[in-house]
Write a protein that holds these residues in place. Structure first.
Motif, PDB file in Angstrom:
ATOM      1  N   GLY A 600     -24.610  30.918 -42.110  1.00 56.35           N
ATOM      2  CA  GLY A 600     -24.803  31.534 -43.417  1.00 56.35           C
ATOM      3  C   GLY A 600     -25.763  30.774 -44.308  1.00 56.35           C
ATOM      4  N   ASP A 601     -26.093  29.526 -43.951  1.00 56.54           N
ATOM      5  CA  ASP A 601     -27.017  28.712 -44.742  1.00 56.54           C
ATOM      6  C   ASP A 601     -28.443  28.728 -44.189  1.00 56.54           C
ATOM      7  OD1 ASP A 601     -25.026  27.943 -46.482  1.00 56.54           O
ATOM      8  OD2 ASP A 601     -24.482  26.170 -45.293  1.00 56.54           O
ATOM      9  N   ARG A 602     -28.726  29.597 -43.233  1.00 59.25           N
ATOM     10  CA  ARG A 602     -30.048  29.608 -42.584  1.00 59.25           C
ATOM     11  C   ARG A 602     -31.161  29.852 -43.600  1.00 59.25           C
ATOM     12  NH1 ARG A 602     -27.221  34.161 -41.398  1.00 59.25           N
ATOM     13  NH2 ARG A 602     -28.213  36.216 -41.734  1.00 59.25           N
ATOM     14  N   ARG A 603     -32.280  29.168 -43.367  1.00 61.10           N
ATOM     15  CA  ARG A 603     -33.445  29.260 -44.239  1.00 61.10           C
ATOM     16  C   ARG A 603     -34.698  29.388 -43.382  1.00 61.10           C
ATOM     17  NH1 ARG A 603     -32.844  23.923 -47.878  1.00 61.10           N
ATOM     18  NH2 ARG A 603     -34.880  24.643 -48.648  1.00 61.10           N
ATOM     19  N   ARG A 604     -35.752  29.866 -44.002  1.00 69.49           N
ATOM     20  CA  ARG A 604     -37.046  30.010 -43.329  1.00 69.49           C
ATOM     21  C   ARG A 604     -37.471  28.654 -42.776  1.00 69.49           C
ATOM     22  NH1 ARG A 604     -41.523  33.372 -43.167  1.00 69.49           N
ATOM     23  NH2 ARG A 604     -43.597  32.417 -43.403  1.00 69.49           N
ATOM     24  N   GLY A 605     -37.866  28.632 -41.509  1.00 74.01           N
ATOM     25  CA  GLY A 605     -38.283  27.407 -40.849  1.00 74.01           C
ATOM     26  C   GLY A 605     -37.180  26.727 -40.056  1.00 74.01           C
ATOM     27  N   ASP A 606     -35.905  27.208 -40.174  1.00 76.26           N
ATOM     28  CA  ASP A 606     -34.825  26.665 -39.354  1.00 76.26           C
ATOM     29  C   ASP A 606     -34.964  27.156 -37.912  1.00 76.26           C
ATOM     30  OD1 ASP A 606     -33.698  25.350 -41.502  1.00 76.26           O
ATOM     31  OD2 ASP A 606     -32.219  26.928 -41.926  1.00 76.26           O
ATOM     32  N   GLY A 619     -36.856  34.494 -41.703  1.00 70.78           N
ATOM     33  CA  GLY A 619     -36.237  35.068 -42.892  1.00 70.78           C
ATOM     34  C   GLY A 619     -35.899  36.533 -42.663  1.00 70.78           C
ATOM     35  N   ASP A 620     -34.946  37.055 -43.474  1.00 73.35           N
ATOM     36  CA  ASP A 620     -34.534  38.468 -43.369  1.00 73.35           C
ATOM     37  C   ASP A 620     -34.091  38.832 -41.953  1.00 73.35           C
ATOM     38  OD1 ASP A 620     -35.157  38.883 -46.066  1.00 73.35           O
ATOM     39  OD2 ASP A 620     -37.236  39.363 -45.584  1.00 73.35           O
ATOM     40  N   ASP A 621     -33.370  37.896 -41.304  1.00 75.62           N
ATOM     41  CA  ASP A 621     -32.799  38.106 -39.975  1.00 75.62           C
ATOM     42  C   ASP A 621     -33.851  38.313 -38.886  1.00 75.62           C
ATOM     43  OD1 ASP A 621     -30.311  37.799 -41.046  1.00 75.62           O
ATOM     44  OD2 ASP A 621     -29.773  39.924 -41.006  1.00 75.62           O
ATOM     45  N   THR A 622     -35.097  37.913 -39.127  1.00 74.42           N
ATOM     46  CA  THR A 622     -36.128  38.020 -38.090  1.00 74.42           C
ATOM     47  C   THR A 622     -36.445  36.643 -37.532  1.00 74.42           C
ATOM     48  OG1 THR A 622     -37.912  37.866 -39.720  1.00 74.42           O
ATOM     49  CG2 THR A 622     -37.162  40.067 -39.127  1.00 74.42           C
ATOM     50  N   ILE A 623     -36.828  36.649 -36.272  1.00 75.56           N
ATOM     51  CA  ILE A 623     -37.164  35.412 -35.571  1.00 75.56           C
ATOM     52  C   ILE A 623     -38.461  35.612 -34.807  1.00 75.56           C
ATOM     53  CG2 ILE A 623     -34.781  34.572 -35.299  1.00 75.56           C
ATOM     54  CD1 ILE A 623     -34.817  35.782 -32.468  1.00 75.56           C
ATOM     55  N   ILE A 624     -39.099  34.500 -34.463  1.00 74.67           N
ATOM     56  CA  ILE A 624     -40.210  34.526 -33.523  1.00 74.67           C
ATOM     57  C   ILE A 624     -39.772  33.691 -32.336  1.00 74.67           C
ATOM     58  CG2 ILE A 624     -41.397  32.580 -34.660  1.00 74.67           C
ATOM     59  CD1 ILE A 624     -44.045  33.959 -33.891  1.00 74.67           C
ATOM     60  N   GLU A 625     -39.940  34.242 -31.123  1.00 72.68           N
ATOM     61  CA  GLU A 625     -39.348  33.599 -29.946  1.00 72.68           C
ATOM     62  C   GLU A 625     -40.147  33.888 -28.687  1.00 72.68           C
ATOM     63  OE1 GLU A 625     -35.572  35.297 -28.894  1.00 72.68           O
ATOM     64  OE2 GLU A 625     -36.310  37.354 -29.035  1.00 72.68           O
ATOM     65  N   ALA A 626     -39.956  33.010 -27.688  1.00 72.90           N
ATOM     66  CA  ALA A 626     -40.362  33.274 -26.312  1.00 72.90           C
ATOM     67  C   ALA A 626     -39.074  33.630 -25.588  1.00 72.90           C
ATOM     68  CB  ALA A 626     -41.030  32.044 -25.704  1.00 72.90           C
ATOM     69  N   ALA A 627     -38.827  34.928 -25.396  1.00 70.23           N
ATOM     70  CA  ALA A 627     -37.485  35.418 -25.050  1.00 70.23           C
ATOM     71  C   ALA A 627     -37.072  35.159 -23.609  1.00 70.23           C
ATOM     72  CB  ALA A 627     -37.390  36.911 -25.358  1.00 70.23           C
ATOM     73  N   SER A 632     -43.554  38.154 -23.595  1.00 75.36           N
ATOM     74  CA  SER A 632     -44.481  37.255 -24.283  1.00 75.36           C
ATOM     75  C   SER A 632     -43.898  36.949 -25.652  1.00 75.36           C
ATOM     76  CB  SER A 632     -45.863  37.902 -24.402  1.00 75.36           C
ATOM     77  OG  SER A 632     -45.786  39.122 -25.108  1.00 75.36           O
ATOM     78  N   VAL A 633     -44.475  35.995 -26.337  1.00 70.36           N
ATOM     79  CA  VAL A 633     -43.967  35.597 -27.649  1.00 70.36           C
ATOM     80  C   VAL A 633     -44.052  36.789 -28.594  1.00 70.36           C
ATOM     81  CG1 VAL A 633     -44.300  34.040 -29.604  1.00 70.36           C
ATOM     82  CG2 VAL A 633     -44.639  33.202 -27.267  1.00 70.36           C
ATOM     83  N   TRP A 634     -42.929  37.065 -29.287  1.00 74.72           N
ATOM     84  CA  TRP A 634     -42.870  38.211 -30.188  1.00 74.72           C
ATOM     85  C   TRP A 634     -41.976  37.922 -31.376  1.00 74.72           C
ATOM     86  CZ3 TRP A 634     -40.339  41.473 -25.747  1.00 74.72           C
ATOM     87  CH2 TRP A 634     -39.004  41.076 -25.541  1.00 74.72           C
ATOM     88  N   VAL A 635     -41.985  38.866 -32.329  1.00 74.12           N
ATOM     89  CA  VAL A 635     -41.081  38.832 -33.467  1.00 74.12           C
ATOM     90  C   VAL A 635     -39.957  39.815 -33.193  1.00 74.12           C
ATOM     91  CG1 VAL A 635     -40.827  39.285 -35.940  1.00 74.12           C
ATOM     92  CG2 VAL A 635     -42.901  38.165 -35.076  1.00 74.12           C
ATOM     93  N   ALA A 636     -38.700  39.378 -33.426  1.00 70.12           N
ATOM     94  CA  ALA A 636     -37.546  40.223 -33.097  1.00 70.12           C
ATOM     95  C   ALA A 636     -36.447  40.038 -34.136  1.00 70.12           C
ATOM     96  CB  ALA A 636     -37.022  39.866 -31.703  1.00 70.12           C
ATOM     97  N   ASN A 637     -35.386  40.840 -34.007  1.00 70.87           N
ATOM     98  CA  ASN A 637     -34.196  40.693 -34.838  1.00 70.87           C
ATOM     99  C   ASN A 637     -33.289  39.649 -34.194  1.00 70.87           C
ATOM    100  OD1 ASN A 637     -31.305  41.322 -35.730  1.00 70.87           O
ATOM    101  ND2 ASN A 637     -32.493  42.659 -37.077  1.00 70.87           N
ATOM    102  N   MET A 638     -32.820  38.707 -35.002  1.00 75.19           N
ATOM    103  CA  MET A 638     -32.030  37.606 -34.443  1.00 75.19           C
ATOM    104  C   MET A 638     -30.749  38.088 -33.773  1.00 75.19           C
ATOM    105  SD  MET A 638     -30.420  35.840 -37.888  1.00 75.19           S
ATOM    106  CE  MET A 638     -29.139  34.941 -37.008  1.00 75.19           C
ATOM    107  N   TRP A 639     -30.214  39.258 -34.175  1.00 75.95           N
ATOM    108  CA  TRP A 639     -28.948  39.727 -33.621  1.00 75.95           C
ATOM    109  C   TRP A 639     -29.129  40.395 -32.260  1.00 75.95           C
ATOM    110  CZ3 TRP A 639     -25.342  37.347 -36.045  1.00 75.95           C
ATOM    111  CH2 TRP A 639     -25.501  37.046 -37.415  1.00 75.95           C
TER     112      TRP A 639
END
Length: 652
Positions: A600-606, A619-627, A632-639
């Motif tokens: 619940g304390d997550r912040r941009r850059g964590d 931020g806003d429940d989005t992440i960038i990851e190599a899944a 390939s590396v993409w932006v996704a929803n953390m859930w």
């Protein structure tokens, strides 16, 4: 002393200036800068060097002739009788297009300056481009535009040769003739150039020349010297094209008036004495403005002819007299690009590469650069010193340490000046003084204070007095607490045993004084540069090569100089597919020197952590990851990856 010739029967000086100019640019000083020629210009102004300029003005030349096509319409022409002044016979024309004479050149037509090329003889090497608001031309009216002055089809006839006969003995000059000759005065014929229309303008009035120059025409000094008596040269103006023409011929004058040109009276006089030289006339058959050029330079005449201009022979005669000295004056104009200040000396030339002294009438000491523009602010000399002046060009004064707001818009700055006798130079670059090391940016001139400076040996901090010291850690200001991963402006170095292909490290991109927010943004910016990079197990390589989930995190940490120790590209690959470091996503959670915080304390850059996976939180429940494999590396929803086990905070 400069003599003004007032056109007889001409419009007043204000009306002449109105005909010459429209929408004159503002004269407020602006920053440096030079710009390319506009595609409207007939040719490129080629200023001569100082030695040439004493003999002849600059040359307006079209660009090389291999790129421009001639206009489709042929000029309308018609013969008019000569009037006995020895000039070329003009041609009648009722259309507003330029009219030429003689056979068209066998070479291609003169090119326009849009081609951007300069084909010059060695003696005319330097050319300057311009931008900015166009210098003035008269707005078009409702009536049909008058014709351009016609070009002669015939070379002027040679003077008749006397028959072989005894030459008469000249009678001695009378006292009246001697007195009359002694009272002859002369005037400079000032030459200016409109870089937008390609027109040259000639005037005996220094007042008019100054006004036209201030309106954006380029100052080309003195074209020739004219006497105050002799054969009159008539001046005419085309109110539709904004073009001037000059002629000895009353027939040509009257014809142009009949087709809509304005007669502006006698502009000056042709020298009828034997002690004179020819002013040569050239014609560009493809231009609609600036169609004629006048010069005493045979070099300029020949060069224009080589580019497709038509030689029209002698227009009138100039006096073989030294140019008349004038009172020097300041010229503020944007004629060569940005608005700058220039000094026109007593010789009517722009000062270049020299000091301008108060004894010249300037009011203060200034330094004119090679372009003619005087120094404002700092100008590096390349020898550890810089010229330094205020925005009016007044050179700095003083000796030793000087703290003043006089040279940087009221901002207090620290300078080290060295007096040169009436002005001072500013010390620039790295220098030692009074047992300390200082740095003054050559582009600014003042000593750096309260800022970080890069030197070949590393980063340095300049304190409030400008004294510098090396920043060994690569970081000042915000930093993670001791015991946690540290950020640095220096690049991360892998362990000494790391070698071979898997040793890529993203260079640090932060400054030593970067804030926490600046570090976070640099970290995330590097992650976005990996978008589209293929997932490859145990890879932590450059964008496009391949990364896995924790390999992406490694390279983003390196972008802020954060050394993760054994969690590095070499060890990540070296232990193999099932080795201990192949599971560094879990190892970083278990053993990394970073803070764990609640979800619940997550912040941009964590970092968001799952068992066997890690991603960067935007931020806003989005992440960038190599899944994973096949992605390939993409932006996704953390859930999308299920419930995370927690958050790793790299930036506290």
């Amino acid at each position: 002393m400069e003599r003004r010739v007032v056109a007889r029967g001409a419009v007043c000086a204000a009306a002449i200036l109105a005909a010459l100019t429209f929408a004159a640019p503002s004269l407020a000083l602006a920053s440096d800068g030079m710009a390319p020629t506009d595609d409207k210009a007939l040719g490129v102004v080629v200023p001569l060097g100082d030695a040439e300029a004493d003999a002849e003005p600059g040359v307006s030349l079209p660009a090389s002739s291999d790129k421009a096509d001639a206009p489709s319409g042929a000029p309308a022409t018609g013969d008019l009788p000569a009037d006995g002044h020895g000039g070329d016979s003009p041609q009648a024309a009722d259309a507003p297009t330029a009219s030429g004479a003689g056979e068209e050149p066998t070479s291609q037509s003169p090119a326009t300056p849009a081609d951007g090329e300069k084909s010059l003889p060695q003696e005319l090497a330097a050319a300057s481009g311009t931008t900015g608001a166009a210098p003035a031309a008269e707005p078009a009216g409702q009536d049909a535009a008058p014709a351009q002055p016609a070009a002669s089809s015939a070379k002027p006839a040679d003077a008749p040769k006397p028959a072989d006969a005894p030459k008469p003995v000249a009678a001695p000059a009378s006292k009246a003739e001697v007195a009359e000759a002694a009272t002859v005065t002369y005037s400079n014929m000032y030459r200016l150039y409109n870089p937008w229309t390609g027109e040259h303008f000639y005037t005996a009035s220094l007042f008019e020349a100054k006004s036209v120059a201030e309106a954006g025409w380029q100052w080309e000094s003195v074209g020739w010297v004219a006497p105050d008596a002799g054969d009159p040269v008539y001046r005419l103006y085309n109110p539709y094209a904004g073009d001037h023409h000059y002629t000895l011929s009353t027939v040509e004058r009257d014809h142009l008036v009949s087709v809509g040109w304005r007669y502006e009276g006698i502009g000056w006089y042709s020298d009828a004495t034997s002690a004179s030289l020819a002013v040569l006339r050239q014609y560009n058959p493809y231009a609609t403005s600036g169609t004629h050029n006048f010069t005493t330079s045979t070099m300029e005449d020949g060069h224009l002819a080589s580019l497709g201009w038509r030689r029209e022979g002698e227009a009138w005669r100039a006096s073989k007299h030294d140019r008349i000295k004038i009172d020097g004056f300041w010229l503020v104009t944007n004629a060569w690009g940005s608005l700058e200040r220039y000094w026109v000396g007593a010789d009517a030339l722009l000062a270049r590469n020299r000091l301008v002294e108060p004894s010249e009438g300037s009011g203060w000491r200034a330094y004119a650069t090679g372009s003619g523009a005087v120094v404002r602010g700092a100008r590096d000399r390349g020898d550890g010193w810089a010229w330094y002046a205020d925005q009016d060009g007044r050179l700095a004064t003083g000796n030793g340490w000087v703290v003043t707001g006089a040279y940087d818009g009221g901002n207090l700055r620290r300078y080290w000046f060295h007096d040169q006798g009436g002005y001072a130079l500013a010390r620039v670059g790295w220098f030692d003084q009074d047992g300390a090391t200082y740095y003054a940016d050559p582009a600014r001139g003042y000593v750096s204070c309260n800022e970080c400076i890069w030197r070949s040996s590393g980063w340095y901090w300049a304190d409030g007095d400008g004294k510098t010291s090396r920043i060994d850690s690569g970081k000042i200001g915000w930093q993670n607490p001791a015991g946690f991963y540290q950020v640095s402006a220096y690049n991360v170095r892998l362990p000494s045993y790391a070698n071979g292909y898997f040793t890529y490290v993203t260079p640090s991109r932060i400054r030593p004084d970067a804030s926490r927010e600046a570090c976070v943004e640099a970290f995330i910016q590097r992650a976005t540069e990996y978008l589209g990079t293929p997932y490859r197990w145990n890879y932590a390589m450059a964008p496009g090569d391949g990364v896995d989930c924790v390999g992406l995190v490694m390279q983003c940490c390196y972008a802020v100089g954060m050394d993760l120790g054994e969690f590095n590209p070499f060890d990540h690959m070296a232990t193999g597919d099932d080795g201990w470091h192949s599971h560094d996503a879990n190892n970083l959670w278990d053993y990394g020197s970073a803070m764990h915080v609640g979800l619940g304390d997550r912040r941009r850059g964590d970092l968001i952590s799952w068992v066997g996976h890690v991603a960067i939180y935007l931020g806003d429940d989005t992440i960038i990851e190599a899944a994973g494999p096949g992605t390939s590396v993409w932006v996704a929803n953390m859930w999308d990856n299920g419930e995370p086990r927690g958050v790793i905070r790299l930036f506290q």
